[in-house]
Motif scaffolding. Structure first.
Motif, PDB file in Angstrom:
ATOM      1  N   ALA A 330       0.942  -1.466  -0.482  1.00  0.00           N
ATOM      2  CA  ALA A 330       0.131   0.204  -0.305  1.00  0.00           C
ATOM      3  C   ALA A 330       0.909   0.891   0.117  1.00  0.00           C
ATOM      4  N   GLN A 331       2.035   1.601   1.037  1.00  0.00           N
ATOM      5  CA  GLN A 331       2.632   2.504   0.898  1.00  0.00           C
ATOM      6  C   GLN A 331       3.338   2.306  -0.281  1.00  0.00           C
ATOM      7  N   SER A 332       3.508   1.495  -1.027  1.00  0.00           N
ATOM      8  CA  SER A 332       5.067   1.445  -2.137  1.00  0.00           C
ATOM      9  C   SER A 332       3.428   2.166  -3.717  1.00  0.00           C
ATOM     10  N   ALA A 333       2.266   1.581  -3.306  1.00  0.00           N
ATOM     11  CA  ALA A 333       1.987   2.310  -4.484  1.00  0.00           C
ATOM     12  C   ALA A 333       1.151   3.789  -4.575  1.00  0.00           C
ATOM     13  N   GLU A 334       1.669   4.121  -3.238  1.00  0.00           N
ATOM     14  CA  GLU A 334       1.280   5.298  -3.039  1.00  0.00           C
ATOM     15  C   GLU A 334       2.563   6.544  -3.188  1.00  0.00           C
ATOM     16  N   THR A 335       3.378   6.236  -3.034  1.00  0.00           N
ATOM     17  CA  THR A 335       4.731   6.693  -3.237  1.00  0.00           C
ATOM     18  C   THR A 335       5.193   6.142  -5.045  1.00  0.00           C
ATOM     19  N   GLY A 336       4.651   5.579  -5.991  1.00  0.00           N
ATOM     20  CA  GLY A 336       5.107   5.570  -6.521  1.00  0.00           C
ATOM     21  C   GLY A 336       6.440   4.558  -6.944  1.00  0.00           C
ATOM     22  N   SER A 337       6.870   4.245  -5.570  1.00  0.00           N
ATOM     23  CA  SER A 337       7.753   3.081  -5.694  1.00  0.00           C
ATOM     24  C   SER A 337       7.946   1.479  -5.982  1.00  0.00           C
ATOM     25  N   SER A 338       8.819   0.882  -5.657  1.00  0.00           N
ATOM     26  CA  SER A 338       8.490  -0.228  -5.810  1.00  0.00           C
ATOM     27  C   SER A 338       8.767  -0.713  -4.167  1.00  0.00           C
ATOM     28  N   SER A 339       8.077  -2.428  -3.700  1.00  0.00           N
ATOM     29  CA  SER A 339       8.396  -2.469  -2.513  1.00  0.00           C
ATOM     30  C   SER A 339      10.239  -2.918  -2.280  1.00  0.00           C
ATOM     31  N   THR A 340      10.906  -3.187  -0.947  1.00  0.00           N
ATOM     32  CA  THR A 340      11.761  -4.064  -0.793  1.00  0.00           C
ATOM     33  C   THR A 340      11.698  -4.901   0.608  1.00  0.00           C
ATOM     34  N   TRP A 341      12.372  -5.953  -0.202  1.00  0.00           N
ATOM     35  CA  TRP A 341      11.766  -7.247   1.001  1.00  0.00           C
ATOM     36  C   TRP A 341      13.290  -7.583   1.134  1.00  0.00           C
ATOM     37  N   VAL A 342      13.901  -7.545   2.470  1.00  0.00           N
ATOM     38  CA  VAL A 342      15.380  -8.023   3.220  1.00  0.00           C
ATOM     39  C   VAL A 342      15.227  -8.590   4.620  1.00  0.00           C
ATOM     40  N   LEU A 343      15.738  -9.759   4.500  1.00  0.00           N
ATOM     41  CA  LEU A 343      16.057 -11.049   5.354  1.00  0.00           C
ATOM     42  C   LEU A 343      17.177 -11.053   6.020  1.00  0.00           C
ATOM     43  N   SER A 344      18.049 -10.031   5.636  1.00  0.00           N
ATOM     44  CA  SER A 344      19.634 -10.539   6.040  1.00  0.00           C
ATOM     45  C   SER A 344      20.736  -9.708   4.408  1.00  0.00           C
ATOM     46  N   ASN A 345      21.484  -9.209   5.323  1.00  0.00           N
ATOM     47  CA  ASN A 345      22.633  -8.361   5.065  1.00  0.00           C
ATOM     48  C   ASN A 345      23.684  -8.269   5.905  1.00  0.00           C
ATOM     49  N   HIS A 346      24.794  -7.263   5.830  1.00  0.00           N
ATOM     50  CA  HIS A 346      25.922  -7.483   5.953  1.00  0.00           C
ATOM     51  C   HIS A 346      25.750  -6.787   7.648  1.00  0.00           C
TER      52      HIS A 346
END
Length: 579
Positions: A330-346
């Motif tokens: 829903a937030q991505s639809a409002e901003t025109g961005s795309s969603s980002t999904w993260v489960l792990s990082n450094h």
């Protein structure tokens, strides 16, 4: 290591170089990209000195192509004393000689582009290294000089200025102010070797625009912005105390974090991004309070995308996952961005380990900075359960609309390396924690930064010819690329199969929840074209609907009357029959 069959995949990953030119002209390539984060010092060592480098990454480009990713994100490779793993930058427009040269960087970009893989680099704008030429100039210059105004210097408190300007603590623990020989103090939100820039200074702003153009001109496709929420600061004459600072809401007017005027900086950056065809992209690392605050960084007039760490912080529970996905879409639809999904990082404990730890106040993903950077006592980890959940969560993530950011080694099912001796650790978060807390909630981030295992044996499991800069455990042999490659049901083969299928199936950035499936501990959603994801977050098997099995995280079981059953902590992708 427990493995489970996945569906058959092509004998080799698709050769995507043929359509690289077409995709290169696509300004929206990032919207549903699978981005693979490389921590250069720990990926592959091509020089045999125990440190990962560009030659090592170049040698592994075929591996990256076969994995099926769309882009590589390179963590900092700039000259650095490694006070914070390379996030203390000496020179923003050069390469650490231990990692390579600018010519090797150009070669790496060309090799990746040649197989259709984009390149994103890390930019660290909140602070420099204390070895940066500007900071060295500041130390040699008088109070109030232009050189000092590029950073945040203040006189101290007390009769002789012997006390810091405020009693603030850095993110890594310990004081956030350090005194220099002439008595003044400088602010460092992180380690003392990382002095904060003053982003009100026009030379700071102009120099970073130059840096963005420098790397864009070398073919970089985008930038990941470190501490994107920290650049703008409002430091009044009378600074609040630590206690007072903690009571100020982070709603756009906090003195240090997520101030509204930071977006003026990113509007300038967007103009630079748009000078290129296709435009360069930006993704913000912004740890902010609400989705609404995060959306400001994802504005098309700013960076365009911002990391959502919501799934990373969530329990492995259906209710949490559904709420997070719905809110983010829903937030991505409002901003025109795309969603980002993260489960792990450094910066965090690997999700295979997090999911194998007992819940802490119902939040195994985040107990504040201390817990998320820890790893928990080794004897509390259920490794098999953690890996099963991690595989299921990964397939769930890769089925979602939007971009998926993967961290090196997660495709092998690696767990956090907890057993590292104190004198072998490198992370300042460890050294700044109280000795009594170490082993409980002060282990730091070294455990997710241990060099990757490529082979079953050798001095560094194939990482390089002369060991590795962080110790690798014996169990790495089983989780090595050599140990998993071609092994039916291995985590590596599951990732390859899923990424290949994902590329075939991704269409519109939408999903539809299947309410018949979304019951109890089960979530089901359909993507356009009849692509169905079913995830069982519970312990008991559940019936699988009709459809061709595309990829599974665990072997399906046989139930009554031959009904296909999805076991607990598992995900399956199906293609529904045409109606």
């Amino acid at each position: 290591m427990t493995t489970h069959p996945t569906s058959a995949r092509p004998s080799d990953a698709p050769d995507r170089s043929a359509d690289a030119a077409q995709r290169g002209a696509d300004a929206d390539w990032w919207r549903q990209a699978a981005v693979y984060q490389i921590y250069p010092r720990s990926f592959a060592d091509g020089r045999g000195d125990g440190m990962g480098d560009f030659r090592g990454i170049i040698s592994r480009v075929p591996y990256l192509r076969q994995l099926g990713i769309d882009a590589v994100w390179l963590s900092p490779f700039y000259p650095s004393a490694l006070a914070d793993g390379g996030y203390d930058v000496d020179d923003y427009r050069d390469v650490d000689p231990r990692i390579g040269t600018l010519e090797e960087f150009d070669e790496l970009v060309a090799e990746l582009h040649g197989v259709g893989i984009k390149v994103i680099v890390d930019i660290v704008p909140n602070h420099s290294s204390d070895r940066h030429e500007w900071f060295r100039e500041a130390l040699e210059s008088p109070r109030g000089s232009n050189a000092r105004r590029r950073y945040i210097f203040r006189d101290g408190r007390g009769e002789n200025g012997q006390l810091p300007p405020a009693d603030w603590e850095s993110v890594f623990g310990g004081p956030a102010w350090t005194q220099v020989p002439d008595g003044q103090w400088y602010l460092h939100s992180f380690a003392k070797e990382q002095p904060d820039f003053n982003w009100e200074h026009p030379e700071v702003r102009e120099d970073f625009l130059r840096t963005l153009r420098f790397w864009s001109d070398r073919g970089v496709d985008g930038f990941r912005i470190d501490v994107a929420h920290g650049l703008s600061k409002d430091l009044a004459e009378d600074l609040p105390s630590k206690a007072e600072l903690e009571e100020i809401p982070k709603d756009g007017n906090h003195p240090l974090w997520d101030r509204d005027e930071v977006h003026e900086i990113y509007a300038e950056w967007r103009k630079v991004f748009d000078e290129y065809d296709p435009p360069r992209i930006g993704v913000a690392e912004a740890w902010v309070e609400t989705a609404q605050r995060r959306a400001k960084y994802a504005s098309p007039k700013g960076l365009g995308q911002a990391f959502s760490f919501d799934l990373l912080e969530a329990d492995f529970e259906a209710e949490d996952f559904r709420r997070i996905v719905s809110d983010n879409l829903a937030q991505s639809a409002e901003t025109g961005s795309s969603s980002t999904w993260v489960l792990s990082n450094h910066d965090v404990v690997r999700h295979a380990t997090r999911y194998g730890l007992p819940p802490r106040d119902g939040r195994p993903g985040k107990q504040g900075v201390e817990w998320i950077m820890a790893g928990g006592p080794e004897d509390e980890i259920d490794r098999e359960l953690g890996l099963r959940r991690a595989r299921a969560a990964t397939l769930f993530e890769l089925a979602l609309p939007g971009s998926a950011y993967l961290y090196q080694g997660e495709e092998l099912g690696l767990h956090e390396v907890v057993d590292i001796l104190d004198d072998q650790r490198q992370d300042p978060a460890f050294w700044r924690s109280a000795p009594g807390d170490r082993g409980k909630d002060g282990l730091g981030r070294d455990g997710c930064r241990v060099p990757l295992p490529w082979t079953r044996d050798g001095s560094s499991f194939g990482f390089g010819e002369d060991g590795s800069h962080l110790p690798q455990p014996d169990w790495f042999a089983e989780y090595s690329v050599e140990g998993e490659e071609g092994l039916e049901g291995s985590t590596l083969e599951m990732y390859r199969a899923a990424l290949a299928r994902r590329r075939e199936l991704q269409t519109d950035e939408t999903l539809t929840w299947d309410e018949e499936l979304c019951r109890g501990e089960v979530l089901g959603f359909e993507r356009p074209g009849g692509w169905l994801n079913v995830t069982n977050f519970g312990d008991s098997p559940v019936a699988v609907p009709e459809g061709d099995v595309l990829v599974t995280s665990a072997e399906l079981e046989s139930g009554p009357d031959g009904q296909r059953m999805l076991p607990g902590a598992a995900t399956v992708w199906l293609r529904r029959p045409q109606r």
